[in-house]
Scaffold this motif. Sequence first.
Motif, PDB file in Angstrom:
ATOM      1  N   TYR A  13       0.866  -1.184   0.000  1.00 34.03           N
ATOM      2  CA  TYR A  13       0.000   0.000   0.000  1.00 34.03           C
ATOM      3  C   TYR A  13       0.896   1.226   0.000  1.00 34.03           C
ATOM      4  CZ  TYR A  13      -4.062  -2.902   1.014  1.00 34.03           C
ATOM      5  OH  TYR A  13      -5.058  -3.837   0.942  1.00 34.03           O
ATOM      6  N   SER A  16       3.168   2.423   2.959  1.00 36.98           N
ATOM      7  CA  SER A  16       3.063   1.420   4.023  1.00 36.98           C
ATOM      8  C   SER A  16       4.053   0.288   3.752  1.00 36.98           C
ATOM      9  CB  SER A  16       1.626   0.902   4.048  1.00 36.98           C
ATOM     10  OG  SER A  16       1.439  -0.050   5.057  1.00 36.98           O
ATOM     11  N   ARG A  17       4.144  -0.659   4.701  1.00 31.60           N
ATOM     12  CA  ARG A  17       5.029  -1.779   4.430  1.00 31.60           C
ATOM     13  C   ARG A  17       4.364  -2.775   3.482  1.00 31.60           C
ATOM     14  NH1 ARG A  17       3.431  -5.501   8.302  1.00 31.60           N
ATOM     15  NH2 ARG A  17       5.288  -6.782   8.253  1.00 31.60           N
ATOM     16  N   ALA A  19       2.369  -5.582   2.076  1.00 31.84           N
ATOM     17  CA  ALA A  19       1.260  -6.362   2.640  1.00 31.84           C
ATOM     18  C   ALA A  19       1.255  -7.787   2.097  1.00 31.84           C
ATOM     19  CB  ALA A  19      -0.070  -5.680   2.338  1.00 31.84           C
ATOM     20  N   PRO A  38      -4.315 -14.212  11.064  1.00 35.21           N
ATOM     21  CA  PRO A  38      -4.709 -13.157  11.996  1.00 35.21           C
ATOM     22  C   PRO A  38      -4.924 -11.824  11.272  1.00 35.21           C
ATOM     23  CG  PRO A  38      -2.353 -13.569  12.152  1.00 35.21           C
ATOM     24  CD  PRO A  38      -2.912 -14.594  11.200  1.00 35.21           C
ATOM     25  N   ASN A  39      -5.479 -10.858  11.976  1.00 38.85           N
ATOM     26  CA  ASN A  39      -5.627  -9.516  11.419  1.00 38.85           C
ATOM     27  C   ASN A  39      -4.302  -9.008  10.891  1.00 38.85           C
ATOM     28  OD1 ASN A  39      -8.309  -8.929  11.630  1.00 38.85           O
ATOM     29  ND2 ASN A  39      -8.141  -8.120  13.720  1.00 38.85           N
ATOM     30  N   GLY A  40      -4.346  -8.427   9.706  1.00 37.61           N
ATOM     31  CA  GLY A  40      -3.142  -7.845   9.140  1.00 37.61           C
ATOM     32  C   GLY A  40      -2.305  -8.826   8.346  1.00 37.61           C
ATOM     33  N   ALA A  41      -2.744 -10.092   8.257  1.00 34.78           N
ATOM     34  CA  ALA A  41      -1.953 -11.111   7.552  1.00 34.78           C
ATOM     35  C   ALA A  41      -1.908 -10.852   6.040  1.00 34.78           C
ATOM     36  CB  ALA A  41      -2.522 -12.498   7.819  1.00 34.78           C
ATOM     37  N   GLY A  42      -2.933 -10.145   5.534  1.00 31.28           N
ATOM     38  CA  GLY A  42      -2.978  -9.868   4.095  1.00 31.28           C
ATOM     39  C   GLY A  42      -4.161 -10.523   3.393  1.00 31.28           C
ATOM     40  N   LYS A  43      -5.096 -11.072   4.163  1.00 24.86           N
ATOM     41  CA  LYS A  43      -6.219 -11.803   3.574  1.00 24.86           C
ATOM     42  C   LYS A  43      -7.067 -10.916   2.666  1.00 24.86           C
ATOM     43  CE  LYS A  43      -7.963 -12.938   7.618  1.00 24.86           C
ATOM     44  NZ  LYS A  43      -7.034 -12.179   8.503  1.00 24.86           N
ATOM     45  N   SER A  44      -7.500  -9.765   3.189  1.00 20.13           N
ATOM     46  CA  SER A  44      -8.361  -8.873   2.393  1.00 20.13           C
ATOM     47  C   SER A  44      -7.654  -8.393   1.143  1.00 20.13           C
ATOM     48  CB  SER A  44      -8.735  -7.624   3.179  1.00 20.13           C
ATOM     49  OG  SER A  44      -9.671  -7.913   4.123  1.00 20.13           O
ATOM     50  N   THR A  45      -6.401  -8.073   1.305  1.00 18.20           N
ATOM     51  CA  THR A  45      -5.625  -7.584   0.161  1.00 18.20           C
ATOM     52  C   THR A  45      -5.598  -8.646  -0.932  1.00 18.20           C
ATOM     53  OG1 THR A  45      -4.265  -6.320   1.711  1.00 18.20           O
ATOM     54  CG2 THR A  45      -3.389  -6.630  -0.512  1.00 18.20           C
TER      55      THR A  45
HETATM   56  P1  ADP Z   1      -6.239  -9.011   6.819  1.00 15.36           P
HETATM   57  O1  ADP Z   1      -7.381  -8.995   5.853  1.00 15.36           O
HETATM   58  O2  ADP Z   1      -5.569 -10.342   6.930  1.00 15.36           O
HETATM   59  O3  ADP Z   1      -6.581  -8.436   8.151  1.00 15.36           O
HETATM   60  P2  ADP Z   1      -5.175  -6.848   5.185  1.00 15.36           P
HETATM   61  O4  ADP Z   1      -5.032  -7.379   3.827  1.00 15.36           O
HETATM   62  O5  ADP Z   1      -6.354  -6.000   5.495  1.00 15.36           O
HETATM   63  O6  ADP Z   1      -5.090  -8.063   6.226  1.00 15.36           O
HETATM   64  O7  ADP Z   1      -3.882  -6.029   5.584  1.00 15.36           O
HETATM   65  C1  ADP Z   1      -2.561  -6.461   5.273  1.00 15.36           C
HETATM   66  C2  ADP Z   1      -1.567  -5.361   5.655  1.00 15.36           C
HETATM   67  O8  ADP Z   1      -1.805  -4.226   4.828  1.00 15.36           O
HETATM   68  C3  ADP Z   1      -1.703  -4.870   7.085  1.00 15.36           C
HETATM   69  O9  ADP Z   1      -0.413  -4.550   7.544  1.00 15.36           O
HETATM   70  C4  ADP Z   1      -2.553  -3.642   6.947  1.00 15.36           C
HETATM   71  O10 ADP Z   1      -2.295  -2.735   7.971  1.00 15.36           O
HETATM   72  C5  ADP Z   1      -2.105  -3.100   5.618  1.00 15.36           C
HETATM   73  N1  ADP Z   1      -3.197  -2.348   4.947  1.00 15.36           N
HETATM   74  C6  ADP Z   1      -4.426  -2.822   4.633  1.00 15.36           C
HETATM   75  N2  ADP Z   1      -5.170  -1.881   4.001  1.00 15.36           N
HETATM   76  C7  ADP Z   1      -4.359  -0.784   3.923  1.00 15.36           C
HETATM   77  C8  ADP Z   1      -4.529   0.527   3.373  1.00 15.36           C
HETATM   78  N3  ADP Z   1      -5.661   0.887   2.781  1.00 15.36           N
HETATM   79  N4  ADP Z   1      -3.485   1.395   3.468  1.00 15.36           N
HETATM   80  C9  ADP Z   1      -2.323   1.026   4.056  1.00 15.36           C
HETATM   81  N5  ADP Z   1      -2.097  -0.191   4.580  1.00 15.36           N
HETATM   82  C10 ADP Z   1      -3.104  -1.084   4.527  1.00 15.36           C
END
Ligand code: ADP
Length: 230
Positions: A13, A16-17, A19, A38-45
């Motif tokens: 992103y 950001s670091r 993802a 877990p939260n932040g693993a990258g699932k949604s991305t």
């Molecule tokens: P999960 O769905 O597993 O919780 P995400 O895919 O939402 O994980 O997030 C993966 C990483 O990307 C996390 O470190 C999160 O903070 C970061 N991240 C997610 N969305 C954004 C965004 N819109 N801008 C910056 N960083 C993001």
Amino acid sequence: SIIIEARDIRYRYPGSREAIRGISFHIRPGEKIALVGPNGAGKSTLLQMFNGMIRPDAGTMLFDNEPIRYDTRSLRQLRRRVGYVLQNSDRQIIAPTVYQDVAFGPANLGFDEPAIRRAVALALQYVGLEGFERRPPHQLSGGEKKRVAIAGVLAMDPDVLVFDEPTSGLDPAGSEDLMELLDELHHDGKTVIISTHDVELAYPWADRAILLLDGRILKEDVPDVAFGNT
Ligand code: ADP
Ligand code: ADP
């Protein structure tokens, strides 16, 4: 055969670091897949790459053995075949009535009026919301809203359904009903992919689990192996 494939994809992103940090896998048609982590693993991305909402910075995402193309026309076609259900139904439901909301997709695809009516009726029947056509979505329960969102995706008759944390906000009974609906979709030939942080949810449901941690795949296997029970 393979319907979705990731080849060494990476994504950061802006500002950001990283993802997603070098991920490869494939999904076969008709599989039930859980992305677990877990939260932040990258699932949604990762889920958002399946229908082209997010484009990897490096590597290739393929759908139906073709690299995804990111022009508007190709993305429209892809989104018809890969339906995406957001974690938060309030963000997905946009119209003042259930009918109008579910009709939005097919109308957007250029269906004529009778075809739209048919698609909406079938989709609402599928999710058990016949008779809800005139209801304003904001009056519905969490589980009902989730079903409206699913009907909106089903009205376009996609091959693949992607659910970000499908049971989030639902009570145990609602969660169970929803997982049964996902099983019906699978039974009817759809490829179903969910993300979840909940191992207990993924374990009994998935054909295959992909465990994600910190933007990488930790394990990818049948649940018994992926969750270390064998
Ligand atoms: P999960 O769905 O597993 O919780 P995400 O895919 O939402 O994980 O997030 C993966 C990483 O990307 C996390 O470190 C999160 O903070 C970061 N991240 C997610 N969305 C954004 C965004 N819109 N801008 C910056 N960083 C993001
Ligand atoms: P739950 O607690 O099961 O998530 P709610 O208590 O919000 O659901 O809703 C229960 C039922 O009442 C649902 O069928 C919903 O459609 C209906 N409902 C909720 N709020 C309203 C409202 N403001 N007007 C009309 N019907 C409502």
